[in-house]
Design a protein around this motif. Sequence first.
Motif, PDB file in Angstrom:
ATOM      1  N   ALA A 134      -0.596  17.793  -4.717  1.00 30.92           N
ATOM      2  CA  ALA A 134      -1.766  17.322  -3.975  1.00 30.92           C
ATOM      3  C   ALA A 134      -2.843  16.805  -4.924  1.00 30.92           C
ATOM      4  N   VAL A 135      -3.017  17.495  -6.031  1.00 31.25           N
ATOM      5  CA  VAL A 135      -3.996  17.060  -7.033  1.00 31.25           C
ATOM      6  C   VAL A 135      -3.597  15.692  -7.584  1.00 31.25           C
ATOM      7  N   ARG A 136      -2.324  15.519  -7.878  1.00 33.16           N
ATOM      8  CA  ARG A 136      -1.820  14.250  -8.413  1.00 33.16           C
ATOM      9  C   ARG A 136      -2.037  13.114  -7.409  1.00 33.16           C
ATOM     10  N   GLN A 137      -1.778  13.389  -6.119  1.00 32.14           N
ATOM     11  CA  GLN A 137      -1.979  12.379  -5.092  1.00 32.14           C
ATOM     12  C   GLN A 137      -3.439  11.934  -5.035  1.00 32.14           C
ATOM     13  N   VAL A 138      -4.344  12.885  -5.137  1.00 33.76           N
ATOM     14  CA  VAL A 138      -5.779  12.568  -5.113  1.00 33.76           C
ATOM     15  C   VAL A 138      -6.181  11.819  -6.377  1.00 33.76           C
ATOM     16  N   ALA A 139      -5.706  12.269  -7.515  1.00 35.59           N
ATOM     17  CA  ALA A 139      -6.093  11.651  -8.787  1.00 35.59           C
ATOM     18  C   ALA A 139      -5.653  10.192  -8.873  1.00 35.59           C
ATOM     19  N   LEU A 140      -4.545   9.838  -8.240  1.00 35.55           N
ATOM     20  CA  LEU A 140      -4.029   8.468  -8.288  1.00 35.55           C
ATOM     21  C   LEU A 140      -4.589   7.569  -7.187  1.00 35.55           C
ATOM     22  N   ALA A 141      -5.406   8.111  -6.308  1.00 34.75           N
ATOM     23  CA  ALA A 141      -5.885   7.358  -5.152  1.00 34.75           C
ATOM     24  C   ALA A 141      -6.916   6.303  -5.518  1.00 34.75           C
ATOM     25  N   ASP A 142      -6.800   5.177  -4.837  1.00 37.31           N
ATOM     26  CA  ASP A 142      -7.857   4.158  -4.852  1.00 37.31           C
ATOM     27  C   ASP A 142      -8.830   4.436  -3.715  1.00 37.31           C
ATOM     28  N   ARG A 143      -8.271   4.983  -2.626  1.00 35.57           N
ATOM     29  CA  ARG A 143      -9.050   5.317  -1.451  1.00 35.57           C
ATOM     30  C   ARG A 143      -8.655   6.706  -0.979  1.00 35.57           C
ATOM     31  N   LEU A 144      -9.648   7.481  -0.588  1.00 34.60           N
ATOM     32  CA  LEU A 144      -9.415   8.828  -0.058  1.00 34.60           C
ATOM     33  C   LEU A 144      -9.906   8.868   1.385  1.00 34.60           C
ATOM     34  N   VAL A 145      -9.105   9.467   2.248  1.00 31.34           N
ATOM     35  CA  VAL A 145      -9.478   9.625   3.653  1.00 31.34           C
ATOM     36  C   VAL A 145      -9.414  11.111   3.972  1.00 31.34           C
ATOM     37  N   VAL A 182       0.851  -1.181   0.000  1.00 32.29           N
ATOM     38  CA  VAL A 182       0.000   0.000   0.000  1.00 32.29           C
ATOM     39  C   VAL A 182       0.889   1.233   0.000  1.00 32.29           C
ATOM     40  N   VAL A 183       0.550   2.204  -0.826  1.00 32.19           N
ATOM     41  CA  VAL A 183       1.214   3.503  -0.800  1.00 32.19           C
ATOM     42  C   VAL A 183       0.300   4.448  -0.036  1.00 32.19           C
ATOM     43  N   LEU A 184       0.811   4.986   1.067  1.00 32.31           N
ATOM     44  CA  LEU A 184       0.078   5.948   1.888  1.00 32.31           C
ATOM     45  C   LEU A 184       0.647   7.326   1.586  1.00 32.31           C
ATOM     46  N   THR A 185      -0.196   8.185   1.046  1.00 37.56           N
ATOM     47  CA  THR A 185       0.277   9.499   0.623  1.00 37.56           C
ATOM     48  C   THR A 185      -0.711  10.573   1.072  1.00 37.56           C
ATOM     49  N   GLY A 186      -0.345  11.797   0.859  1.00 41.40           N
ATOM     50  CA  GLY A 186      -1.162  12.948   1.231  1.00 41.40           C
ATOM     51  C   GLY A 186      -0.235  14.134   1.389  1.00 41.40           C
ATOM     52  N   PHE A 187      -0.766  15.308   1.154  1.00 40.84           N
ATOM     53  CA  PHE A 187       0.064  16.508   1.194  1.00 40.84           C
ATOM     54  C   PHE A 187       0.553  16.778   2.618  1.00 40.84           C
ATOM     55  N   LEU A 188       1.529  17.665   2.731  1.00 41.13           N
ATOM     56  CA  LEU A 188       2.112  18.025   4.021  1.00 41.13           C
ATOM     57  C   LEU A 188       1.028  18.371   5.034  1.00 41.13           C
ATOM     58  N   GLY A 189       1.093  17.774   6.204  1.00 36.56           N
ATOM     59  CA  GLY A 189       0.160  18.075   7.276  1.00 36.56           C
ATOM     60  C   GLY A 189      -1.180  17.376   7.195  1.00 36.56           C
ATOM     61  N   ALA A 190      -1.339  16.457   6.247  1.00 34.11           N
ATOM     62  CA  ALA A 190      -2.628  15.783   6.096  1.00 34.11           C
ATOM     63  C   ALA A 190      -2.901  14.781   7.211  1.00 34.11           C
ATOM     64  N   GLY A 191      -1.864  14.374   7.928  1.00 33.79           N
ATOM     65  CA  GLY A 191      -2.070  13.447   9.041  1.00 33.79           C
ATOM     66  C   GLY A 191      -1.665  12.014   8.748  1.00 33.79           C
ATOM     67  N   LYS A 192      -0.738  11.824   7.814  1.00 38.32           N
ATOM     68  CA  LYS A 192      -0.322  10.466   7.436  1.00 38.32           C
ATOM     69  C   LYS A 192       0.242   9.685   8.619  1.00 38.32           C
ATOM     70  N   THR A 193       1.140  10.294   9.365  1.00 41.39           N
ATOM     71  CA  THR A 193       1.777   9.581  10.479  1.00 41.39           C
ATOM     72  C   THR A 193       0.769   9.280  11.578  1.00 41.39           C
ATOM     73  N   THR A 194      -0.129  10.194  11.857  1.00 42.29           N
ATOM     74  CA  THR A 194      -1.171   9.967  12.860  1.00 42.29           C
ATOM     75  C   THR A 194      -2.065   8.809  12.438  1.00 42.29           C
ATOM     76  N   ARG A 195      -2.490   8.823  11.166  1.00 40.86           N
ATOM     77  CA  ARG A 195      -3.346   7.748  10.655  1.00 40.86           C
ATOM     78  C   ARG A 195      -2.604   6.410  10.685  1.00 40.86           C
ATOM     79  N   LEU A 196      -1.337   6.430  10.284  1.00 39.48           N
ATOM     80  CA  LEU A 196      -0.529   5.216  10.271  1.00 39.48           C
ATOM     81  C   LEU A 196      -0.421   4.636  11.681  1.00 39.48           C
ATOM     82  N   ASN A 197      -0.190   5.493  12.677  1.00 42.09           N
ATOM     83  CA  ASN A 197      -0.129   5.028  14.065  1.00 42.09           C
ATOM     84  C   ASN A 197      -1.419   4.324  14.469  1.00 42.09           C
TER      85      ASN A 197
END
Length: 191
Positions: free
Chosen positions: A154-165, A15-30
């Motif tokens: 950020a647009v590219r990250q969203v456009a490539l997503a299978d799932r959005l949180v 799984v690739v977990l992505t999101g723009f700066l400050g989106a909360g990736k590390t918090t969600r991952l935890n």
Amino acid sequence: MTISADDPLTPIPLVVLTGFLGAGKTTRLNAWLKDPALADTLVIINEFGTVGLDHLLVEEAPGDVVLLPAGCLCCTLRGDLAATLEDLLRRRDNKRIRFFRQVIIETTGLADPLPILHTVLQHPYFSKRFAISGVVTLVDAVHGGETLDQHPEAVRQVALADRLVITKADLAASEAVTALETSLRDLSPTA
């Protein structure tokens, strides 16, 4: 699909977990890593900058964490990603590290997920050893609309997503969350 240590050639979900700066990736991952279902997960954290910090923010989890420092997986570290994945597979197959059943790659906030996917899907060895489970993109409800307007990454990250949180929805006005949901559906209608 259950992967057994006795059958190491079954493709490993990635799984690739992505999101723009400050989106909360590390918090969600935890939060995800506290789930017993992810106990056999290997996490690769990509850092941008001379001093990596995100791996220090990942709470103690049953899985392993690997840090790829000082670069962006989408450009300068693609070779490092390939070398890291190859090394991890070798060590896993030779039982020199704890057996893992899946991999999560947490990208930097500026990363384009496409080259990461390309590295795995187009590599003759990795395409047999890994199965892309998806791209999960986190979007901050408070700043997400503005971020999408100002940052093509950020647009590219969203456009490539299978799932959005959508994160931080509790901190945003309901109208802002609704507008963000509409924008996300327009950018990634199949997510």
